[in-house]
Design a protein around this motif. Structure first.
Motif, PDB file in Angstrom:
ATOM      1  N   ALA A  10       0.828  -1.210   0.000  1.00  0.00           N
ATOM      2  CA  ALA A  10       0.000   0.000   0.000  1.00  0.00           C
ATOM      3  C   ALA A  10       0.859   1.256   0.000  1.00  0.00           C
ATOM      4  N   LEU A  11       1.964   1.236   0.741  1.00  0.00           N
ATOM      5  CA  LEU A  11       2.859   2.391   0.796  1.00  0.00           C
ATOM      6  C   LEU A  11       3.501   2.661  -0.561  1.00  0.00           C
ATOM      7  N   ILE A  12       3.856   1.606  -1.254  1.00  0.00           N
ATOM      8  CA  ILE A  12       4.444   1.769  -2.588  1.00  0.00           C
ATOM      9  C   ILE A  12       3.364   2.153  -3.600  1.00  0.00           C
ATOM     10  N   GLY A  13       2.202   1.523  -3.478  1.00  0.00           N
ATOM     11  CA  GLY A  13       1.145   1.723  -4.461  1.00  0.00           C
ATOM     12  C   GLY A  13       0.575   3.118  -4.485  1.00  0.00           C
ATOM     13  N   ALA A  14       0.372   3.722  -3.315  1.00  0.00           N
ATOM     14  CA  ALA A  14      -0.298   5.023  -3.256  1.00  0.00           C
ATOM     15  C   ALA A  14       0.417   6.096  -4.088  1.00  0.00           C
ATOM     16  N   PRO A  15       1.711   6.356  -3.843  1.00  0.00           N
ATOM     17  CA  PRO A  15       2.361   7.403  -4.652  1.00  0.00           C
ATOM     18  C   PRO A  15       2.584   6.985  -6.101  1.00  0.00           C
ATOM     19  N   LEU A  16       2.866   5.691  -6.335  1.00  0.00           N
ATOM     20  CA  LEU A  16       3.144   5.239  -7.694  1.00  0.00           C
ATOM     21  C   LEU A  16       1.892   5.303  -8.571  1.00  0.00           C
ATOM     22  N   ILE A  17       0.749   4.864  -8.030  1.00  0.00           N
ATOM     23  CA  ILE A  17      -0.496   4.913  -8.790  1.00  0.00           C
ATOM     24  C   ILE A  17      -0.892   6.360  -9.058  1.00  0.00           C
ATOM     25  N   GLY A  18      -0.692   7.234  -8.066  1.00  0.00           N
ATOM     26  CA  GLY A  18      -0.967   8.653  -8.262  1.00  0.00           C
ATOM     27  C   GLY A  18      -0.093   9.244  -9.355  1.00  0.00           C
ATOM     28  N   TRP A  19       1.186   8.836  -9.386  1.00  0.00           N
ATOM     29  CA  TRP A  19       2.110   9.332 -10.412  1.00  0.00           C
ATOM     30  C   TRP A  19       1.683   8.850 -11.793  1.00  0.00           C
ATOM     31  N   VAL A  20       1.310   7.570 -11.896  1.00  0.00           N
ATOM     32  CA  VAL A  20       0.861   7.026 -13.181  1.00  0.00           C
ATOM     33  C   VAL A  20      -0.384   7.759 -13.668  1.00  0.00           C
ATOM     34  N   PHE A  76      -4.823  -1.332  -3.075  1.00  0.00           N
ATOM     35  CA  PHE A  76      -5.500  -0.454  -2.120  1.00  0.00           C
ATOM     36  C   PHE A  76      -4.981   0.971  -2.227  1.00  0.00           C
ATOM     37  N   GLY A  77      -3.718   1.124  -2.629  1.00  0.00           N
ATOM     38  CA  GLY A  77      -3.147   2.463  -2.792  1.00  0.00           C
ATOM     39  C   GLY A  77      -3.865   3.295  -3.829  1.00  0.00           C
ATOM     40  N   SER A  78      -4.653   2.644  -4.682  1.00  0.00           N
ATOM     41  CA  SER A  78      -5.400   3.391  -5.701  1.00  0.00           C
ATOM     42  C   SER A  78      -6.583   4.159  -5.124  1.00  0.00           C
ATOM     43  N   ASN A  79      -6.893   3.950  -3.836  1.00  0.00           N
ATOM     44  CA  ASN A  79      -8.065   4.624  -3.254  1.00  0.00           C
ATOM     45  C   ASN A  79      -7.931   6.146  -3.258  1.00  0.00           C
ATOM     46  N   SER A  80      -6.698   6.658  -3.353  1.00  0.00           N
ATOM     47  CA  SER A  80      -6.518   8.111  -3.417  1.00  0.00           C
ATOM     48  C   SER A  80      -7.122   8.696  -4.694  1.00  0.00           C
ATOM     49  N   LEU A  81      -7.294   7.856  -5.724  1.00  0.00           N
ATOM     50  CA  LEU A  81      -7.904   8.326  -6.966  1.00  0.00           C
ATOM     51  C   LEU A  81      -9.359   8.738  -6.747  1.00  0.00           C
ATOM     52  N   THR A  82     -10.000   8.173  -5.717  1.00  0.00           N
ATOM     53  CA  THR A  82     -11.365   8.599  -5.384  1.00  0.00           C
ATOM     54  C   THR A  82     -11.402  10.097  -5.115  1.00  0.00           C
ATOM     55  N   PHE A  83     -10.449  10.583  -4.307  1.00  0.00           N
ATOM     56  CA  PHE A  83     -10.466  11.984  -3.907  1.00  0.00           C
ATOM     57  C   PHE A  83      -9.928  12.892  -5.009  1.00  0.00           C
ATOM     58  N   SER A  84      -9.068  12.345  -5.885  1.00  0.00           N
ATOM     59  CA  SER A  84      -8.673  13.101  -7.077  1.00  0.00           C
ATOM     60  C   SER A  84      -9.887  13.330  -7.963  1.00  0.00           C
ATOM     61  N   ALA A  85     -10.730  12.302  -8.099  1.00  0.00           N
ATOM     62  CA  ALA A  85     -11.942  12.428  -8.901  1.00  0.00           C
ATOM     63  C   ALA A  85     -12.933  13.392  -8.251  1.00  0.00           C
ATOM     64  N   VAL A  86     -13.033  13.367  -6.931  1.00  0.00           N
ATOM     65  CA  VAL A  86     -13.909  14.308  -6.220  1.00  0.00           C
ATOM     66  C   VAL A  86     -13.485  15.738  -6.523  1.00  0.00           C
ATOM     67  N   ARG A  87     -12.183  15.996  -6.420  1.00  0.00           N
ATOM     68  CA  ARG A  87     -11.661  17.355  -6.619  1.00  0.00           C
ATOM     69  C   ARG A  87     -11.980  17.876  -8.020  1.00  0.00           C
ATOM     70  N   LEU A  88     -11.936  16.971  -9.016  1.00  0.00           N
ATOM     71  CA  LEU A  88     -12.153  17.391 -10.392  1.00  0.00           C
ATOM     72  C   LEU A  88     -13.612  17.328 -10.831  1.00  0.00           C
ATOM     73  N   SER A  89     -14.445  16.692 -10.031  1.00  0.00           N
ATOM     74  CA  SER A  89     -15.852  16.513 -10.410  1.00  0.00           C
ATOM     75  C   SER A  89     -16.779  17.538  -9.788  1.00  0.00           C
ATOM     76  N   PHE A  90     -16.384  18.127  -8.651  1.00  0.00           N
ATOM     77  CA  PHE A  90     -17.275  19.008  -7.898  1.00  0.00           C
ATOM     78  C   PHE A  90     -16.554  20.299  -7.532  1.00  0.00           C
ATOM     79  N   PRO A  91     -17.284  21.381  -7.375  1.00  0.00           N
ATOM     80  CA  PRO A  91     -16.689  22.638  -6.909  1.00  0.00           C
ATOM     81  C   PRO A  91     -16.036  22.444  -5.545  1.00  0.00           C
ATOM     82  N   ILE A  92     -14.992  23.215  -5.269  1.00  0.00           N
ATOM     83  CA  ILE A  92     -14.239  23.048  -4.039  1.00  0.00           C
ATOM     84  C   ILE A  92     -15.100  23.271  -2.804  1.00  0.00           C
ATOM     85  N   LYS A  93     -16.131  24.126  -2.920  1.00  0.00           N
ATOM     86  CA  LYS A  93     -16.988  24.388  -1.765  1.00  0.00           C
ATOM     87  C   LYS A  93     -17.831  23.174  -1.394  1.00  0.00           C
TER      88      LYS A  93
END
Length: 414
Positions: free
Chosen positions: A266-276, A324-341
């Motif tokens: 998970a520690l390796i996957g999170a930053p690597l998947i985000g980078w990809v 499991f490290g790919s779960n950060s993509l959920t919040f990347s999608a949130v940031r790009l799908s909805f206004p910051i407010k």
């Protein structure tokens, strides 16, 4: 903003991240002593499953309300109180003499834990600019996995050395001290108010909730997180150590080493998947790939009747952790799908999906173990049929990510 140019913001970051590290470790720490709790309190596997689920249930049920409150009143009060509640709950767990006290202690821990992520996100957004925030939120996500890693071999060795009660008592005291530290760092030093009401929102909370709950994109994100989080956290946090001990004859220390392999993944996957994802400038495609990989890995357990060869077992735990490290993509999608407010509320909604599955899996798994242990006396059959649960959860996640729309709206800046 003046605070975003202040060198003190790095003290803020270090303090909040350290609090998250220790609080995250207490999510899965009880999984190391499952057999001792069953022996000391004479309880069944079903009871252990419920005990493992109760913290996640409280955490999950409070994500949306906490997102609304933190956004409206600021994060300081909630993060400080959360650290103190988690500490008090952990101390109570170490001193308990009855299973009812164990449940109440985990409820307190769950309430405290529910404050950390949404508060952390808002604090980082206040003290760091958008570019720094995008980098540091990834570090924050890795910190959660480091907390889980802390609750494997290091904590297992500490438990073997001083006993489970002393180790949990020490962690509780440390969390209370962290709460005091956060008060001085977040409130006293920068001379901020303890709680501050934010500007009146243009849209009523009820209307905002109704709109979010009717959004296909929000529900797709909910399902994505449900599928990728529950099987991992729900299994690692409750049944992985007993699984290694029951089916492979491992000691607790050896089983915790197996879990550590998954956490390293998970520690390796999170930053690597985000980078990809960043290099491809895509979120949905890599997320689909990793959902399929996770589903395939859980399915292999069934192919081998719940007990794959040891070398393959190591690979499966590592790959599941990596995915499991790919779960950060959920919040990347949130940031790009909805206004910051709205991103705080939607993040809480998506996070609810992830931890709802973490609530359900330990109880379902424990119930299946009890049924087969009573009916056939073969614990191996229980684990075999128990693995159907993470497979079904992963299928739900795959459906969610397939429903995800990648025609991103332009998010507001911080």
């Amino acid at each position: 903003m003046e605070k975003q140019n202040s060198a003190f913001r790095w003290v803020i970051f270090a303090s909040v991240i350290f609090a998250y590290l220790i609080m995250a470790s207490q999510r899965t720490a009880p999984g190391l002593i499952t057999d001792q709790i069953m022996g000391d309190f004479n309880v069944t596997a079903t009871t252990i499953g419920l005990l493992a689920s109760i913290q996640f249930f409280v955490y999950t049920s409070l994500q949306i309300p906490m997102g609304i409150l933190v956004d409206r009143y600021g994060p300081n009060l909630f993060l400080i109180t959360g650290a103190l509640l988690t500490g008090v709950g952990t101390v109570a767990y170490s001193l308990s003499t009855h299973e009812v006290v164990l449940f109440l202690a985990r409820v307190l821990t769950g309430i405290g834990d529910a404050t950390i992520w949404v508060s952390l996100v808002l604090i980082l957004s206040q003290w760091f600019n958008a570019k720094e925030f995008a980098q540091l939120i990834g570090v924050a996500g890795m910190t959660g996995s480091l907390g889980f890693l802390l609750a494997t071999v290091p904590l297992s060795a500490f438990i073997d050395s001083v006993g489970w009660r002393n180790s949990f008592f020490s962690a509780g005291v440390l969390l209370c001290l962290i709460g005091i530290l956060l008060y001085f760092v977040l409130v006293k030093k920068p001379n901020q108010t303890f709680i501050k009401k934010r500007e009146k929102q243009s849209e009523r909370t009820l209307d905002l909730l109704r709109r979010i709950f009717s959004s296909r994109q929000a529900w797709a994100l909910f399902m994505c997180h449900f599928g990728v989080v529950g099987g991992y956290i729900g299994f690692i946090g409750s049944w992985a150590v007993p699984y290694g001990m029951d089916l492979y004859g491992m000691s607790r220390f050896e089983a915790s080493q197996l879990i550590m392999i998954s956490l390293v993944g998970a520690l390796i996957g999170a930053p690597l998947i985000g980078w990809v994802s960043s290099r491809l400038n895509k979120i949905k495609q890599p997320y689909v790939v990793f959902h399929i990989i996770i589903l395939f890995c859980w399915s292999i357990f069934l192919l081998y009747k719940g007990q794959p060869p040891y070398a393959l077992l190591i690979m499966l735990f590592f790959i599941i952790g990596f995915g499991f490290g790919s779960n950060s993509l959920t919040f990347s999608a949130v940031r790009l799908s909805f206004p910051i407010k709205e991103s705080g509320l939607v993040s809480g909604f998506a996070n609810t999906g992830g931890f709802l599955s973490a609530v359900l899996l330990p109880s379902i798994f424990g119930k299946i173990l009890d049924i087969f242990q009573i009916s056939s006396g073969n614990i191996g059959d229980g684990y075999f049929y128990g693995f159907i649960t993470p497979i079904l959860f992963s299928m739900i996640g795959l459906i969610g990510v397939l429903l995800l729309k990648e025609n991103w709206k332009k998010a507001d800046s911080y």
